[in-house]
Write a protein that holds these residues in place. Structure first.
Motif, PDB file in Angstrom:
ATOM      1  N   ASP A 102       8.238  10.030   5.175  1.00  0.00           N
ATOM      2  CA  ASP A 102       7.139  10.427   6.061  1.00  0.00           C
ATOM      3  C   ASP A 102       6.695  11.855   5.774  1.00  0.00           C
ATOM      4  O   ASP A 102       5.505  12.153   5.751  1.00  0.00           O
ATOM      5  CB  ASP A 102       7.547  10.307   7.526  1.00  0.00           C
ATOM      6  CG  ASP A 102       7.741   8.864   7.962  1.00  0.00           C
ATOM      7  OD1 ASP A 102       7.240   7.954   7.263  1.00  0.00           O
ATOM      8  OD2 ASP A 102       8.394   8.658   9.002  1.00  0.00           O
ATOM      9  N   ARG A 103       7.644  12.750   5.545  1.00  0.00           N
ATOM     10  CA  ARG A 103       7.312  14.157   5.296  1.00  0.00           C
ATOM     11  C   ARG A 103       6.701  14.371   3.920  1.00  0.00           C
ATOM     12  O   ARG A 103       5.980  15.343   3.712  1.00  0.00           O
ATOM     13  CB  ARG A 103       8.571  15.033   5.415  1.00  0.00           C
ATOM     14  CG  ARG A 103       9.039  15.272   6.812  1.00  0.00           C
ATOM     15  CD  ARG A 103      10.145  16.313   6.835  1.00  0.00           C
ATOM     16  NE  ARG A 103      11.218  16.065   5.883  1.00  0.00           N
ATOM     17  CZ  ARG A 103      12.287  15.300   6.117  1.00  0.00           C
ATOM     18  NH1 ARG A 103      12.435  14.714   7.272  1.00  0.00           N
ATOM     19  NH2 ARG A 103      13.206  15.154   5.195  1.00  0.00           N
ATOM     20  N   SER A 104       7.023  13.515   2.964  1.00  0.00           N
ATOM     21  CA  SER A 104       6.603  13.775   1.593  1.00  0.00           C
ATOM     22  C   SER A 104       5.275  13.143   1.221  1.00  0.00           C
ATOM     23  O   SER A 104       4.923  13.110   0.054  1.00  0.00           O
ATOM     24  CB  SER A 104       7.696  13.330   0.610  1.00  0.00           C
ATOM     25  OG  SER A 104       7.901  11.944   0.709  1.00  0.00           O
ATOM     26  N   GLY A 105       4.529  12.690   2.173  1.00  0.00           N
ATOM     27  CA  GLY A 105       3.186  12.221   1.853  1.00  0.00           C
ATOM     28  C   GLY A 105       2.758  11.021   2.661  1.00  0.00           C
ATOM     29  O   GLY A 105       3.429  10.009   2.651  1.00  0.00           O
ATOM     30  N   ASP A 106       1.658  11.142   3.343  1.00  0.00           N
ATOM     31  CA  ASP A 106       1.057  10.025   4.057  1.00  0.00           C
ATOM     32  C   ASP A 106       0.040   9.415   3.107  1.00  0.00           C
ATOM     33  O   ASP A 106      -1.158   9.718   3.163  1.00  0.00           O
ATOM     34  CB  ASP A 106       0.411  10.524   5.351  1.00  0.00           C
ATOM     35  CG  ASP A 106      -0.201   9.395   6.169  1.00  0.00           C
ATOM     36  OD1 ASP A 106      -0.277   8.252   5.664  1.00  0.00           O
ATOM     37  OD2 ASP A 106      -0.617   9.664   7.310  1.00  0.00           O
ATOM     38  N   TRP A 107       0.520   8.588   2.201  1.00  0.00           N
ATOM     39  CA  TRP A 107      -0.331   8.077   1.124  1.00  0.00           C
ATOM     40  C   TRP A 107      -1.452   7.180   1.624  1.00  0.00           C
ATOM     41  O   TRP A 107      -2.490   7.075   0.986  1.00  0.00           O
ATOM     42  CB  TRP A 107       0.516   7.422   0.038  1.00  0.00           C
ATOM     43  CG  TRP A 107       1.220   8.486  -0.714  1.00  0.00           C
ATOM     44  CD1 TRP A 107       2.510   8.923  -0.540  1.00  0.00           C
ATOM     45  CD2 TRP A 107       0.642   9.350  -1.689  1.00  0.00           C
ATOM     46  NE1 TRP A 107       2.759   9.992  -1.368  1.00  0.00           N
ATOM     47  CE2 TRP A 107       1.630  10.271  -2.090  1.00  0.00           C
ATOM     48  CE3 TRP A 107      -0.622   9.442  -2.269  1.00  0.00           C
ATOM     49  CZ2 TRP A 107       1.400  11.256  -3.046  1.00  0.00           C
ATOM     50  CZ3 TRP A 107      -0.855  10.420  -3.228  1.00  0.00           C
ATOM     51  CH2 TRP A 107       0.151  11.311  -3.605  1.00  0.00           C
ATOM     52  N   ARG A 108      -1.284   6.554   2.777  1.00  0.00           N
ATOM     53  CA  ARG A 108      -2.395   5.772   3.338  1.00  0.00           C
ATOM     54  C   ARG A 108      -3.551   6.723   3.675  1.00  0.00           C
ATOM     55  O   ARG A 108      -4.701   6.475   3.331  1.00  0.00           O
ATOM     56  CB  ARG A 108      -1.966   4.998   4.574  1.00  0.00           C
ATOM     57  CG  ARG A 108      -3.131   4.235   5.207  1.00  0.00           C
ATOM     58  CD  ARG A 108      -2.711   3.529   6.475  1.00  0.00           C
ATOM     59  NE  ARG A 108      -1.944   2.342   6.220  1.00  0.00           N
ATOM     60  CZ  ARG A 108      -2.470   1.153   5.932  1.00  0.00           C
ATOM     61  NH1 ARG A 108      -3.766   1.017   5.855  1.00  0.00           N
ATOM     62  NH2 ARG A 108      -1.708   0.113   5.728  1.00  0.00           N
ATOM     63  N   ALA A 161     -10.438   2.516   5.549  1.00  0.00           N
ATOM     64  CA  ALA A 161      -9.765   1.254   5.867  1.00  0.00           C
ATOM     65  C   ALA A 161      -9.614   0.350   4.640  1.00  0.00           C
ATOM     66  O   ALA A 161      -8.900  -0.653   4.703  1.00  0.00           O
ATOM     67  CB  ALA A 161     -10.532   0.520   6.955  1.00  0.00           C
ATOM     68  N   ALA A 162     -10.249   0.700   3.527  1.00  0.00           N
ATOM     69  CA  ALA A 162     -10.122  -0.089   2.300  1.00  0.00           C
ATOM     70  C   ALA A 162      -8.724   0.012   1.695  1.00  0.00           C
ATOM     71  O   ALA A 162      -8.356  -0.784   0.839  1.00  0.00           O
ATOM     72  CB  ALA A 162     -11.160   0.355   1.277  1.00  0.00           C
ATOM     73  N   VAL A 163      -7.943   0.991   2.142  1.00  0.00           N
ATOM     74  CA  VAL A 163      -6.572   1.152   1.631  1.00  0.00           C
ATOM     75  C   VAL A 163      -5.692   0.080   2.254  1.00  0.00           C
ATOM     76  O   VAL A 163      -5.614  -0.054   3.471  1.00  0.00           O
ATOM     77  CB  VAL A 163      -6.019   2.556   1.960  1.00  0.00           C
ATOM     78  CG1 VAL A 163      -4.569   2.674   1.476  1.00  0.00           C
ATOM     79  CG2 VAL A 163      -6.899   3.628   1.344  1.00  0.00           C
ATOM     80  N   GLU A 164      -5.018  -0.685   1.393  1.00  0.00           N
ATOM     81  CA  GLU A 164      -4.101  -1.726   1.850  1.00  0.00           C
ATOM     82  C   GLU A 164      -2.672  -1.239   1.694  1.00  0.00           C
ATOM     83  O   GLU A 164      -2.331  -0.620   0.683  1.00  0.00           O
ATOM     84  CB  GLU A 164      -4.245  -2.985   0.986  1.00  0.00           C
ATOM     85  CG  GLU A 164      -5.612  -3.610   0.978  1.00  0.00           C
ATOM     86  CD  GLU A 164      -5.652  -4.734  -0.041  1.00  0.00           C
ATOM     87  OE1 GLU A 164      -5.021  -5.774   0.219  1.00  0.00           O
ATOM     88  OE2 GLU A 164      -6.294  -4.535  -1.094  1.00  0.00           O
ATOM     89  N   GLU A 165      -1.843  -1.551   2.664  1.00  0.00           N
ATOM     90  CA  GLU A 165      -0.403  -1.286   2.527  1.00  0.00           C
ATOM     91  C   GLU A 165       0.235  -2.587   2.070  1.00  0.00           C
ATOM     92  O   GLU A 165       0.186  -3.592   2.774  1.00  0.00           O
ATOM     93  CB  GLU A 165       0.180  -0.846   3.867  1.00  0.00           C
ATOM     94  CG  GLU A 165       1.638  -0.476   3.739  1.00  0.00           C
ATOM     95  CD  GLU A 165       2.189   0.091   5.033  1.00  0.00           C
ATOM     96  OE1 GLU A 165       3.407  -0.023   5.221  1.00  0.00           O
ATOM     97  OE2 GLU A 165       1.422   0.643   5.829  1.00  0.00           O
ATOM     98  N   LEU A 166       0.832  -2.562   0.868  1.00  0.00           N
ATOM     99  CA  LEU A 166       1.401  -3.780   0.296  1.00  0.00           C
ATOM    100  C   LEU A 166       2.881  -3.920   0.590  1.00  0.00           C
ATOM    101  O   LEU A 166       3.405  -5.036   0.635  1.00  0.00           O
ATOM    102  CB  LEU A 166       1.182  -3.814  -1.214  1.00  0.00           C
ATOM    103  CG  LEU A 166      -0.280  -3.751  -1.680  1.00  0.00           C
ATOM    104  CD1 LEU A 166      -0.347  -3.784  -3.194  1.00  0.00           C
ATOM    105  CD2 LEU A 166      -1.092  -4.885  -1.072  1.00  0.00           C
ATOM    106  N   ALA A 167       3.589  -2.801   0.744  1.00  0.00           N
ATOM    107  CA  ALA A 167       5.036  -2.863   0.978  1.00  0.00           C
ATOM    108  C   ALA A 167       5.494  -1.585   1.642  1.00  0.00           C
ATOM    109  O   ALA A 167       4.848  -0.550   1.540  1.00  0.00           O
ATOM    110  CB  ALA A 167       5.779  -3.057  -0.347  1.00  0.00           C
TER     111      ALA A 167
END
Length: 176
Positions: free
Chosen positions: A145-151, A166-172
C-alpha cells in the motif's frame, strides 16, 4: 486451519501468520495510442501525469525516470529516489526495484509491460503493471500500500491520454 479444498482462498491473517508474501497486484489499462507513444509518455513525461498526492513533496514536485532511477525533485531542489530501473526495453517494458515506502532491504518489483492491443486501427497499447515481491509476514500488505497506489497512478496516466481513470482494471491482488 487449512481450507477444506485446495483451491479455496486462504485468509489474509493466515497468510501473514505463515510468513508468506502477499500475492502480486496486477493492473491493466488499454489505450488507443501506439506503444512507442505510450512508452515515451510513461518514461519521458511522467512529471506531467504522475499524481501530486502520491509524491513526497506534493504540488510542484518534478517526478522523473532517468539515469537508471525513478525519483522526485521538490521545488526546493531536494531529491528522493523511489526506485532503481533494473531492466528497460524501449517500447516494451520497464522493471523497477521499488523501495519508496518499503522497509530497508525489501523493495517490491514493479513491472510495466506494453503490448499491442487488437482492435485499434491506429495501433493501441495494453499497459500491464505488476507489483510483487514485498516482504513477507505481518505488514507486507501495508508495504504494498505504501509503495504505490498503481490503480490511481494508472488512472492519471489514462487521463493523460483522454481516457477515464475507471478504464484501469485490477486483475489480481488486493489493490490499494
Amino acid at each position: 486451519m487449512e481450507p477444506l479444498f485446495s483451491h479455496s482462498p486462504r485468509s489474509e491473517p493466515d497468510r501473514a501468520a505463515r510468513g508468506e508474501a502477499p500475492p502480486a497486484r496486477v493492473y491493466r489499462l488499454e489505450l488507443p495510442v501506439p506503444r512507442d507513444v505510450v512508452y515515451r509518455a510513461f518514461v519521458g513525461d511522467v512529471h506531467l501525469w504522475w499524481p501530486a498526492d502520491l509524491t513526497r513533496f506534493g504540488e510542484g514536485t518534478h517526478v522523473f525516470i532517468e539515469d537508471g532511477v525513478v525519483g522526485e525533485e521538490g521545488v526546493n531542489g531536494e531529491t528522493v529516489v523511489w526506485a532503481e530501473v533494473r531492466h528497460e526495453e524501449a517500447g516494451a517494458d520497464i522493471v523497477f526495484s521499488w523501495s519508496e515506502g518499503a522497509p530497508a532491504g525489501s523493495p517490491t518489483t514493479v513491472t510495466v509491460a506494453l503490448e499491442d492491443a487488437s482492435g485499434h486501427a491506429a495501433g493501441g497499447t495494453v499497459v500491464t503493471v505488476t507489483q510483487a515481491g514485498s516482504a513477507s509476514g505481518p505488514g507486507s500488505d501495508a508495504q504494498l500500500d505504501r509503495s504505490g497506489d498503481w490503480r490511481a497512478i494508472l488512472g492519471r496516466f489514462a487521463a493523460f491520454f483522454g481516457q477515464l481513470p475507471a478504464a484501469v482494471e485490477e486483475l489480481a491482488g488486493g489493490g490499494a
